[in-house]
Enzyme design. Structure first.
Site, PDB file in Angstrom:
ATOM      1  N   HIS A  92       6.857  65.819 -79.044  1.00 26.24           N
ATOM      2  CA  HIS A  92       8.005  66.741 -78.970  1.00 26.24           C
ATOM      3  C   HIS A  92       7.921  67.640 -77.741  1.00 26.24           C
ATOM      4  O   HIS A  92       6.916  68.327 -77.564  1.00 26.24           O
ATOM      5  CB  HIS A  92       8.058  67.630 -80.219  1.00 26.24           C
TER       6      HIS A  92
ATOM      7  N   ASP B  61      10.907  64.140 -78.496  1.00 25.15           N
ATOM      8  CA  ASP B  61      12.053  64.585 -79.292  1.00 25.15           C
ATOM      9  C   ASP B  61      12.319  66.085 -79.160  1.00 25.15           C
ATOM     10  O   ASP B  61      11.440  66.860 -78.793  1.00 25.15           O
ATOM     11  CB  ASP B  61      11.793  64.307 -80.783  1.00 25.15           C
TER      12      ASP B  61
HETATM   13 ZN   LIG Z   1      13.732  66.135 -84.189  1.00 22.95          ZN
END
Ligand SMILES: [Zn+2]
Length: 270
Positions: free
Chosen positions: A230, A84
């Site tokens: 992430h 992400d």
């Molecule tokens: Zn996010």
């Protein structure tokens, strides 16, 4: 943007019930003040349930929300790595390198505004066999407070920008920080996107300790899991390097040892 031919939204039983309860409370309030405390109590309890459904990223109360791959994919030994908040000019190319070395595929939930600079990065993600999905236009902090039109604008604009950059239209959406309200389901149906959360996350944006992030991601690890990492704004290790790189290297080795195959969400869900 027009959504003339967009599919119709059919709210689930909980949301239909909530709307009916509010209407009944209004009607009841007109009957007499002696009923007001009961109506207010019922409405407050319902509002609390709606709020909880929006604050818990893995909850299904406010509409469909995928937290695992389907049984068929699990039976094939598949697992989904999702990244992400990217793309990031420093981190994403190094993530791609690690994935390529392991022969792994992943789904990148990109923030459309970040994908615009430089757009070559998004094309590189796709060229290497991964997929680009929708993580909103700007990753707004007040995302869970938007109304239906705000959601259509924020997610619709991201959908167009990411489709242009990646060469294929995103099919999955993940809410910023996993927070949402009942209007999100409406917007996702109109935009033909499916909400995907995760089975487990490592908190790699706040914890710079690779060992503990890795432990959170691999606790009770099994086929069919969707893992959240992430490549955008990751926490840093003591040595200043993005923690996701250390975690991903370990994770890919653990997946290989467990004979789990990292595939894209599209591959697992088709
Ligand atoms: Zn996010």
């Amino acid at each position: 943007m027009a959504y003339v031919h967009a599919p119709r939204w059919r709210p689930n039983g909980f949301l239909r019930g909530s709307a009916a309860l509010h209407a009944a409370a209004l009607a009841g309030a007109a009957l007499g003040p002696q009923l007001w405390p009961w109506m207010l109590g019922a409405v407050a309890a319902n509002q609390a349930a709606i709020l909880a459904g929006g604050l818990l990223p893995r909850a299904r109360l406010l509409g469909p929300n995928r937290t695992r791959l389907p049984a068929a994919a699990a039976a094939r030994g598949e697992i989904a790595l999702t990244l992400d908040d990217g793309p990031d000019p420093e981190v994403t190319p190094r993530v791609l390198e690690l994935l390529a070395r392991a022969g792994a595929r992943a789904s990148f939930f990109c923030v459309a505004e970040r994908a615009a600079r430089p757009p070559a990065l998004v094309r590189e993600i796709v060229a290497q066999g991964h997929t680009v999905e929708n993580h909103s236009l700007r990753h707004r902090h007040d995302f869970s407070l938007l109304g239906p039109r705000g959601y259509l604008r924020e997610i619709g604009a991201a959908q167009e920008a990411l489709a242009a950059a990646a060469g294929s239209t995103p099919r999955f959406f993940r809410a910023p920080a996993g927070l949402r309200n009942p209007f999100l389901d409406y917007a996702l149906v109109r935009l033909e996107l499916a909400l995907v959360s995760w089975t487990r996350r490592g908190f790699d944006t706040v914890d710079g300790n690779a060992a503990s992030v890795h432990r959170r991601l691999t606790r009770r690890l099994r086929a069919g899991d969707i893992l959240l990492l992430h490549d955008g704004r990751p926490a840093r290790t003591r040595h200043g390097s993005p923690v996701v790189l250390e975690v991903l290297a370990r994770l890919l080795a653990a997946l290989r040892a467990a004979e789990l195959r990292p595939v894209t969400l599209r591959a697992a869900l088709d």
